[in-house]
Write an enzyme that holds these catalytic residues in place. Structure first.
Site, PDB file in Angstrom:
ATOM      1  CB  VAL A   7      -0.965  -0.024   1.213  1.00 14.84           C
ATOM      2  CG1 VAL A   7      -1.639   1.327   1.417  1.00 14.84           C
ATOM      3  CG2 VAL A   7      -2.010  -1.107   1.004  1.00 14.84           C
ATOM      4  CD  GLU A 150      -5.523   2.327  -1.729  1.00 14.63           C
ATOM      5  OE1 GLU A 150      -5.297   3.552  -1.616  1.00 14.63           O
ATOM      6  OE2 GLU A 150      -6.088   1.855  -2.732  1.00 14.63           O
ATOM      7  N   GLY A 263      -7.931 -15.971   1.380  1.00 11.19           N
ATOM      8  CA  GLY A 263      -6.706 -15.826   2.167  1.00 11.19           C
ATOM      9  C   GLY A 263      -6.143 -14.440   1.908  1.00 11.19           C
ATOM     10  CB  CYS A 266      -7.290  -7.555   2.890  1.00 10.45           C
ATOM     11  SG  CYS A 266      -5.949  -6.408   2.526  1.00 10.45           S
TER      12      CYS A 266
HETATM   13  N1  LIG Z   1      -2.083  -5.511   0.843  1.00 10.26           N
HETATM   14  C1  LIG Z   1      -3.282  -5.115   0.433  1.00 10.26           C
HETATM   15  O1  LIG Z   1      -3.842  -5.589  -0.560  1.00 10.26           O
HETATM   16  C2  LIG Z   1      -3.998  -4.029   1.184  1.00 10.26           C
HETATM   17  C3  LIG Z   1      -5.083  -3.369   0.570  1.00 10.26           C
HETATM   18  C4  LIG Z   1      -5.744  -2.358   1.275  1.00 10.26           C
HETATM   19  C5  LIG Z   1      -5.355  -2.054   2.564  1.00 10.26           C
HETATM   20  N2  LIG Z   1      -4.313  -2.736   3.148  1.00 10.26           N
HETATM   21  C6  LIG Z   1      -3.925  -2.342   4.504  1.00 10.26           C
HETATM   22  O2  LIG Z   1      -2.805  -1.460   4.410  1.00 10.26           O
HETATM   23  C7  LIG Z   1      -1.899  -1.674   5.495  1.00 10.26           C
HETATM   24  C8  LIG Z   1      -0.529  -2.035   4.959  1.00 10.26           C
HETATM   25  O3  LIG Z   1      -0.626  -3.246   4.226  1.00 10.26           O
HETATM   26  P1  LIG Z   1       0.574  -3.755   3.298  1.00 10.26           P
HETATM   27  O4  LIG Z   1       0.066  -4.952   2.581  1.00 10.26           O
HETATM   28  O5  LIG Z   1       1.138  -2.606   2.536  1.00 10.26           O
HETATM   29  O6  LIG Z   1       1.608  -4.208   4.439  1.00 10.26           O
HETATM   30  P2  LIG Z   1       3.152  -4.575   4.289  1.00 10.26           P
HETATM   31  O7  LIG Z   1       3.461  -5.509   5.385  1.00 10.26           O
HETATM   32  O8  LIG Z   1       3.439  -4.969   2.871  1.00 10.26           O
HETATM   33  O9  LIG Z   1       3.905  -3.182   4.539  1.00 10.26           O
HETATM   34  C9  LIG Z   1       3.964  -2.534   5.774  1.00 10.26           C
HETATM   35  C10 LIG Z   1       5.324  -1.859   5.884  1.00 10.26           C
HETATM   36  O10 LIG Z   1       5.353  -1.019   7.034  1.00 10.26           O
HETATM   37  C11 LIG Z   1       6.667  -1.051   7.533  1.00 10.26           C
HETATM   38  N3  LIG Z   1       6.681  -0.534   8.914  1.00 10.26           N
HETATM   39  C12 LIG Z   1       6.244  -1.129  10.063  1.00 10.26           C
HETATM   40  N4  LIG Z   1       6.421  -0.308  11.116  1.00 10.26           N
HETATM   41  C13 LIG Z   1       6.972   0.832  10.653  1.00 10.26           C
HETATM   42  C14 LIG Z   1       7.371   2.057  11.243  1.00 10.26           C
HETATM   43  N5  LIG Z   1       7.243   2.278  12.548  1.00 10.26           N
HETATM   44  N6  LIG Z   1       7.905   3.011  10.441  1.00 10.26           N
HETATM   45  C15 LIG Z   1       8.065   2.806   9.131  1.00 10.26           C
HETATM   46  N7  LIG Z   1       7.700   1.670   8.498  1.00 10.26           N
HETATM   47  C16 LIG Z   1       7.150   0.691   9.242  1.00 10.26           C
HETATM   48  C17 LIG Z   1       7.085  -2.502   7.399  1.00 10.26           C
HETATM   49  O11 LIG Z   1       8.493  -2.651   7.452  1.00 10.26           O
HETATM   50  C18 LIG Z   1       6.497  -2.848   6.030  1.00 10.26           C
HETATM   51  O12 LIG Z   1       7.421  -2.625   4.980  1.00 10.26           O
HETATM   52  C19 LIG Z   1      -2.554  -2.770   6.358  1.00 10.26           C
HETATM   53  O13 LIG Z   1      -3.300  -2.152   7.354  1.00 10.26           O
HETATM   54  C20 LIG Z   1      -3.459  -3.489   5.375  1.00 10.26           C
HETATM   55  O14 LIG Z   1      -4.546  -4.105   6.019  1.00 10.26           O
HETATM   56  C21 LIG Z   1      -3.616  -3.687   2.485  1.00 10.26           C
END
Ligand SMILES: NC(=O)c1ccc[n+]([C@@H]2O[C@H](COP(=O)([O-])OP(=O)(O)OC[C@H]3O[C@@H](n4cnc5c(N)ncnc54)[C@H](O)[C@@H]3O)[C@@H](O)[C@H]2O)c1
Length: 414
Positions: A7, A150, A263, A266
């Site tokens: 994201v 998102e 799975g 999300c």
């Molecule tokens: N993956 C999807 O399809 C999707 C879609 C919509 C919403 N979301 C939501 O968006 C959020 C992120 O999902 P994602 O899939 O991008 O997760 P992800 O695990 O791919 O990325 C999260 C990132 O945050 C970083 N991080 C953690 N703590 C941190 C900090 N204190 N400072 C800086 N960076 C830090 C991690 O190192 C990691 O790279 C979640 O809440 C998820 O539910 C995900």
């Protein structure tokens, strides 16, 4: 942009593409280093190209959070929100990120924090706002606070972000909402400014509906199997012709289609988190509880079905490890639970193949199985295959695959 996962990186590159200067910061320094070299740690169409187009121009990756925050009008929090064991959302990364961001802000600057991570309804108003105030900042006066869920899908992240169906901004004060709305002005999508709780709720409304549709389709497939002589694939194809639901260009058909359970990062965790939140508020959400129950039951059903047809001493081929095609994401993938259950039932001779997610699966779960270098090599070693991900490669190779006994849990073949 704090957190450069699926994201955060997509959002950062999307805004860079729109002409904004974006500073990206991730706590994982290895990830930062990889990104700084123009490579991304997961597969997502267009992102590598966009990264290389904008890197060190509109998109700057920094190791120093202070530098990122100082130069920005808005700070997007895009860190992970995994599940706790009781199903509730684990918010520790959110609080850690906010704490470090707030420590970089001076009161007179009025920067707006935007919570883009998925957090259960009332998290921003009831938990994040008091937390920020406990750090000495008055929300709405010293610092702006909004959320902006998102809706992108993995595998389509770039297109979904650049051409969204809707943009939702949760706000408490108008000034913060207006600032966030401004950067979305050039997107061709309706913008809804709503309360903080509504924005979070809208995201869960969407994810839990998708989860429920999938469990609905799966339960129907089990009913049909129990009755017998029902062409399940045909039945769903005919259902999809109802234009009230599936008229072009709308297309929800992939959610109302049986498979081996949902799975990914999300649907399972967000459904569990909303159930948990709802129960905490004294309402037991029966449909959502059943949605998860059916989702778990699918895996047991599949393993029972295999077990009643194949002796556990035989070598069994697993086709597909990613939670969905065109992705190498294996977080909460049904393949993990199904393989574990098969191993528990004595199937120790398992060989798997996935076009994209083998390394990720191996690293994430270290299960005692073999990995085939390609589809044909797997097929040369087994008499039975279990299809767990709907990859195009499997559809294209239907003729070779159907020479084996196929457990087609994605309903790919006729
Ligand atoms: N993956 C999807 O399809 C999707 C879609 C919509 C919403 N979301 C939501 O968006 C959020 C992120 O999902 P994602 O899939 O991008 O997760 P992800 O695990 O791919 O990325 C999260 C990132 O945050 C970083 N991080 C953690 N703590 C941190 C900090 N204190 N400072 C800086 N960076 C830090 C991690 O190192 C990691 O790279 C979640 O809440 C998820 O539910 C995900």
């Amino acid at each position: 942009m704090i957190g450069l996962g699926f994201v955060g990186l997509t959002t950062a590159l999307g805004f860079s593409d729109k002409g904004y200067k974006v500073y990206g910061y991730d706590i994982d320094l290895k990830k930062n280093e990889q990104l700084t070299k123009g490579a991304i740690p997961f597969y997502e169409p267009y992102l590598v190209e966009k990264l290389n187009e904008h890197l060190n121009k509109n998109f700057v990756i920094v190791d120093d959070l202070q530098q990122a925050v100082e130069n920005s009008e808005m700070v997007f929090i895009c860190v992970g929100t995994p599940s706790n064991t009781d199903g509730s959302a684990d918010l520790r990364y959110i609080f850690e990120a906010i704490k470090s961001v707030v420590s970089c802000i001076k009161k007179q600057e009025f920067k707006v924090l935007v919570i883009k991570s998925t957090v259960p309804p009332a998290t921003t108003s009831k938990k994040i706002k008091p937390f920020i105030e406990s750090l000495g900042m008055k929300v709405g006066v010293d610092i702006g606070l909004t959320n902006n869920p998102e809706f992108l899908r993995e595998g389509h992240a770039w297109d979904d972000f650049m051409k969204p169906d809707r943009i939702v901004i949760g706000q408490e004060d108008d000034k913060s909402g207006q600032i966030v709305e401004k950067i979305y002005q050039s997107f061709d999508a309706p913008i809804y400014r709503v309360t903080l709780n509504s924005a979070e709720f809208i995201k869960y409304l969407s994810n839990t509906l998708l989860a429920t549709l999938i469990s609905y389709a799966n339960e129907q497939s089990l009913i049909a199997k129990s009755i017998g002589d029902i062409d399940i694939k045909k039945a769903f194809q005919v259902l999809h012709l109802d234009k009230r639901w599936f008229g072009k260009p709308a297309n929800m058909t992939s959610y109302v289609y049986p498979g081996c359970g949902f799975g990914g990062y999300c649907l399972p965790k967000d459904t569990a988190a909303l159930i948990n939140e709802s129960i905490k508020n004294a309402y037991s959400p029966e449909i959502l509880i059943s949605t998860l129950k059916v989702n778990n039951r699918m895996k047991e059903y599949i393993v029972n079905d295999v077990a009643s047809n194949v002796n556990e001493k035989e070598k069994l081929g697993i086709l597909g490890l990613a939670f969905k095609p065109n992705s190498n994401d294996v977080r909460d993938t049904p393949a993990k639970a199904i393989i574990e259950l098969l191993i528990q039932r004595g199937y120790t001779n398992l060989i798997a193949y996935d076009p994209m997610a083998m390394e990720e699966f191996k690293d994430a779960y270290s299960l005692p199985i073999e990995y085939a270098p390609n589809l044909h090599s797997l097929l040369s070693e087994v008499n039975h295959v279990v299809i767990l991900t709907a990859w195009d490669e499997f559809i294209k190779n239907e003729q070779s695959i159907i020479k084996k006994q196929v457990f087609d849990y994605r309903y790919l073949f006729n």
